[in-house]
Design a protein around this motif. Structure first.
Motif, PDB file in Angstrom:
ATOM      1  N   SER A  55       0.833  -1.209   0.000  1.00 22.17           N
ATOM      2  CA  SER A  55       0.000   0.000   0.000  1.00 22.17           C
ATOM      3  C   SER A  55       0.864   1.253   0.000  1.00 22.17           C
ATOM      4  N   LYS A  58       2.206   1.811  -3.514  1.00 20.67           N
ATOM      5  CA  LYS A  58       1.166   2.404  -4.367  1.00 20.67           C
ATOM      6  C   LYS A  58       1.013   3.896  -4.099  1.00 20.67           C
ATOM      7  N   ASN A  61       3.857   5.750  -5.642  1.00 26.29           N
ATOM      8  CA  ASN A  61       3.690   5.854  -7.102  1.00 26.29           C
ATOM      9  C   ASN A  61       2.716   6.966  -7.466  1.00 26.29           C
ATOM     10  N   ASN A  62       1.633   7.050  -6.704  1.00 21.19           N
ATOM     11  CA  ASN A  62       0.664   8.120  -6.957  1.00 21.19           C
ATOM     12  C   ASN A  62       1.302   9.486  -6.744  1.00 21.19           C
ATOM     13  N   SER A 277       1.062  -5.627 -10.100  1.00 22.74           N
ATOM     14  CA  SER A 277       1.103  -5.075  -8.748  1.00 22.74           C
ATOM     15  C   SER A 277       0.863  -6.208  -7.760  1.00 22.74           C
ATOM     16  N   ASP A 294       4.652  -2.265  -7.607  1.00 22.99           N
ATOM     17  CA  ASP A 294       3.451  -1.664  -8.198  1.00 22.99           C
ATOM     18  C   ASP A 294       3.874  -0.913  -9.459  1.00 22.99           C
TER      19      ASP A 294
END
Length: 605
Positions: A55, A58, A61-62, A277, A294
């Motif tokens: 998590s 992720k 990455n965002n 992912s 991911d």
């Protein structure tokens, strides 16, 4: 024998009995619960940790996508800039002076366009004739270096779309001899965005676009690898963790560990997970790792995080141990509550002592706490009452001592200012000056004599403002003779304020500071203003000059810089002793303008 041991247990002290209760109702159950939980959920610990780390990857990455998208959006908005259109549609006709002029315009445009993007390290617009805004960056590539890297051709192949160039050594690819020899520099591995800019703009419903045969400039934006790594740095709190970002070719863009150097290819077992992912386990250099990964689909990049499996289990156990500690604390609190309910003979005396302690904290030392019947708490309460009486006595003694010390300090500080000259000798010198028709010398001696007389005749710490003003005027008269023509004095103190009591010798040191330091190096034109006004229950004195001023505006710093003998430091210390915190000194100064000091003290008839 058993009976003797039972009697010993029954007659244990209260502290021992309470300790037994705590051990039975808190410590033992907590360890039992912890052991059962570890046996039941140990198999699920790794899965929980894996989900948490994945998590985090992720989320990182965002964050990376958002950061880079802001740069892309800024470049897209730049396409419709009229200043850029005007420049690059006429660039074929530019002279050198035109290039220099337009370089400033484009520099301003880029500065405004990317002002909100603090992640941008360098930005410029390339053409085959000139690189615009390149001097505002430490990179400073040349046209030849850009063409050698084929940056312009790469941008052209992207057809006006954004192209991110990553995982390259700036010094090597730009064929910069100086950078190639350096081992490390902050922009060695930049993340570079290029875009072929087809400028256009719309006005009065008409769209203006660059001609087909005109050269399309290339926007180049560099982001440091350290900026990218700061987005994920310290996000995974496991010892020995490794984080990396990989580009579409499977090469490292950014990494926080030397095991995966930038520009190197990632191992095949990690590369095969691209465009997906999840999490799994893998072995690298004979070490088992938890691998969480991911993908960034829109960029064809992906991120991964490696954590030693031993650390995952150890950290998870630590979390469980922390939970066990919390459970133990809760059980301890419950045990304390049960013990309190079972020992009412303890709670009542403790409540009485607690109430007495709260009373003492407010400054009430009546020493009237009632003594309970129990022997232990009776002695404790009696001792507490005796302590209150002793505190009252000590406070009274310390208060009297502090008053005496305060008076002594005020007198000592005041006596520092009293000059030890011979008053009668000055009168004799004055008579000789009058006989010799030397009125200037006589005037100065009279002023000095009045100051000395003022020093000796009144030893009170506070005197009427009129006396203090006269003392200060005598001092100004002497200094105006010393600095002939350097400054003039403007006095603005209402007569109705002259009856108020003020500390002795508090104005002259401030005026002295303005004359000696404010007008230092001046040969004329100086103005010294001394004024006062009554605001409510306070008098505000203002001493200002139009001298050289200074950068420091803190009165404490000024007294430290100019503290010699008495002076400003003496004034501050005496005001603090006389008024405590019920006064203020504010200083405003600007180099080349002057200095203004505001001194506020309470009114006293």
């Amino acid at each position: 024998m058993v009976k003797i041991h039972m009697e010993r247990i029954l007659y244990l002290s209260l502290r021992t009995k309470l300790g037994i209760i705590l051990a039975v109702f808190a410590i033992i159950p907590s360890f039992v619960i912890y052991s059962q939980v570890m046996k039941t959920y140990e198999a699920d610990m790794v899965d929980v940790a894996s989900q948490n780390v994945q998590s985090i990857v992720k989320t990182n990455n965002n964050l990376i996508n958002t950061t880079l998208s802001r740069i892309e959006d800024a470049s897209y908005l730049l396409l419709n800039n009229k200043d850029c259109f005007d420049c690059f549609s006429k660039i074929d006709t530019f002279t050198v002076s035109d290039f220099l002029k337009e370089d400033r315009v484009i520099s301003d445009v880029l500065g405004k366009q990317f002002a909100a993007n603090n992640t941008v390290y360098a930005k410029y617009i390339y053409t085959s004739k000139w690189i615009f805004d390149v001097n505002n960056t430490s990179m400073k590539p040349t046209i030849k270096e850009i063409q050698g890297f084929k940056l312009d051709k790469k941008a052209a192949r992207s057809g006006g779309q954004v192209l991110w160039i990553t995982s390259y050594d700036y010094g090597k690819w730009f064929q910069t001899e100086y950078l190639s020899k350096k081992r490390n520099y902050n922009y060695q591995y930049p993340i570079t965005m290029v875009r072929l800019m087809n400028f256009q703009y719309s006005q009065n419903g008409k769209l203006y676009a660059m001609k087909n045969d005109q050269e399309r400039p290339v926007l180049v934006v560099h982001v440091l690898e350290s900026t990218l790594s700061s987005l994920y740095k310290s996000s995974v709190n496991y010892n020995g963790s490794i984080y990396g970002v990989v580009n579409e070719e499977g090469r490292i863009i950014s990494s926080d560990n030397k095991l995966f150097p930038i520009t190197s290819l990632v191992p095949e077992q990690i590369l095969k997970l691209k465009a997906s992912s999840g999490y799994t386990s893998c072995w690298i250099n004979h070490v088992e790792y938890l691998l969480c990964y991911d993908d960034m689909e829109e960029r064809n990049w992906f991120s991964f995080c490696l954590i030693p499996m031993t650390e995952v289990i150890r950290t998870t156990k630590e979390l469980m141990q922390n939970s066990q500690r919390w459970i133990t604390m809760v059980l301890l609190a419950a045990s304390v509550l049960i013990a309190a309910l079972l020992s009412s003979t303890i709670s009542r005396p403790i409540a009485a002592l607690t109430k007495a302690a709260e009373r003492v904290s407010t400054g009430d030392f009546r020493a009237d706490t009632p003594e309970p019947r129990g022997k232990d708490f009776k002695i404790l309460t009696r001792t507490f009452n005796h302590m209150e009486k002793e505190i009252t006595r000590l406070i009274d003694e310390n208060y009297k001592i502090s008053l005496r010390e305060k008076d002594t300090q005020i007198m000592a500080l005041t006596m520092q200012i009293n000059p030890h000259f011979l008053y009668n000798t000055l009168n004799t010198i004055n008579m000789m000056a009058i006989i010799n028709d030397d009125s200037l010398t006589s005037d100065l001696i009279v002023s000095l004599s009045e100051m000395l007389h003022y020093s000796f005749r009144n030893t009170d710490e506070k005197i009427p403002l009129s006396d203090e003003v006269q003392w200060t005027l005598n001092y100004i008269n002497i200094m105006s003779r010393r600095f002939e023509g350097v400054f003039e004095t403007i006095i603005g103190i209402p007569d109705e304020l002259m009856v108020f009591k003020v500390p002795k010798f508090f104005l002259q040191p401030i005026v002295e500071n303005s004359i000696l330091h404010g007008f230092e190096g001046m040969s004329g034109g100086g103005i010294l203003r001394l004024s006062a006004e009554k605001l409510g229950d306070f008098i505000v004195f203002t001493v200002s000059d139009n001298g050289k001023g200074m950068k420091i505006t803190d009165f404490g710093e000024v007294t430290q810089m100019q503290e010699s003998g008495i002076g400003l430091s003496n004034v501050r210390r005496r005001l603090s002793l006389i008024y405590g915190e019920n006064y203020s000194i504010d200083l405003q100064s600007e180099p080349g303008i002057g200095t203004t000091l505001y001194l506020t003290i309470p009114c006293q008839n």
